[in-house]
Design an enzyme around this catalytic site. Structure first.
Site: not given
Ligand code: SAM
Length: 200
Positions: A56, A106, A179
């Site tokens: 990440e 994304d 999530t």
């Protein structure tokens, strides 16, 4: 970050043997873009027999996961705070992964930004190289046209087999926790598409 970085975070400049890092030779999974890490920590806690590398770039998300790992005393997760493609390319051995998870990447919804999406033909080649035969790639998204684009590019690979009985999307398997971004999408009325492909 200061207290737990050294225990859990890996240095992108160092060559590691992950079996040595974890002190055992367990099935190894990579999660790309784990966000705040809540779902990665939940998965790792539920699967103590598996090892996880989370990648990440968002430092506050890394900090949050560090806190969770320390609170729960989890030892089967390590973290790279770095670009996932670079880590996959240069630090993960070929044919070494039991699975790669990409949950709610994304979406880059504008057409002119689609080229920034992570799942593209080059990414699929990278996955095929890093997965073991029988290993899987699991992606989930709440953007239908990203799901369609992923389905198209993954289906094109002769080295991957779609696990969907209808040759498109799968039911969300039990192992994938909800999530943070998924919850946000659901609040906005978005659908969710899971894709799971196995390396032949
Ligand atoms: C939309 S968020 C989803 C986060 C989480 N998986 C979830 O579902 O809540 C996408 C995440 O991917 C991360 N990300 C994007 N590109 C990345 C890259 N090249 N390497 C590592 N992380 C990346 C972002 O920082 C962001 O946290």
């Amino acid at each position: 970050m200061d207290s737990h970085w050294d225990r859990y975070c890996l240095d992108p400049k160092v060559e590691y043997n992950f079996a040595q890092v974890f002190g055992r030779d367990a099935p190894l999974f990579v999660e790309i873009g784990f966000g705040n890490g809540e779902s990665l920590a939940r998965m790792a806690a539920a699967n103590p027999d598996k090892d996880y590398i989370g990648i990440e770039v968002h430092r506050p998300g890394v900090g949050h996961l560090l806190m969770l790992l320390n609170q729960q005393g989890l030892n089967n997760v390590r973290i790279y705070c770095h670009d996932a493609i670079e880590i996959m390319e240069h630090k993960v051995a070929d044919h070494s992964l039991a699975g790669v998870h990409l949950f709610f990447p994304d979406p880059w919804p504008k057409k002119k930004h689609h080229k920034r999406r992570i799942v593209r033909p080059g990414f699929v080649d990278l996955l095929v190289r890093k997965l073991k035969p029988g290993g899987y790639f699991h992606a989930a998204t709440d953007w239908e046209n990203y799901a369609e684009a992923m389905l198209a590019v993954l289906s094109e690979s002769s080295r991957l087999k779609n696990t969907s009985p209808t040759n498109d999307y799968c039911q969300c398997p039990e192992y994938r926790p909800l999530t943070k971004f998924e919850q946000r999408g659901l609040r906005l009325g978005h659908g969710v598409w899971d894709l799971i492909f196995i390396k032949k």
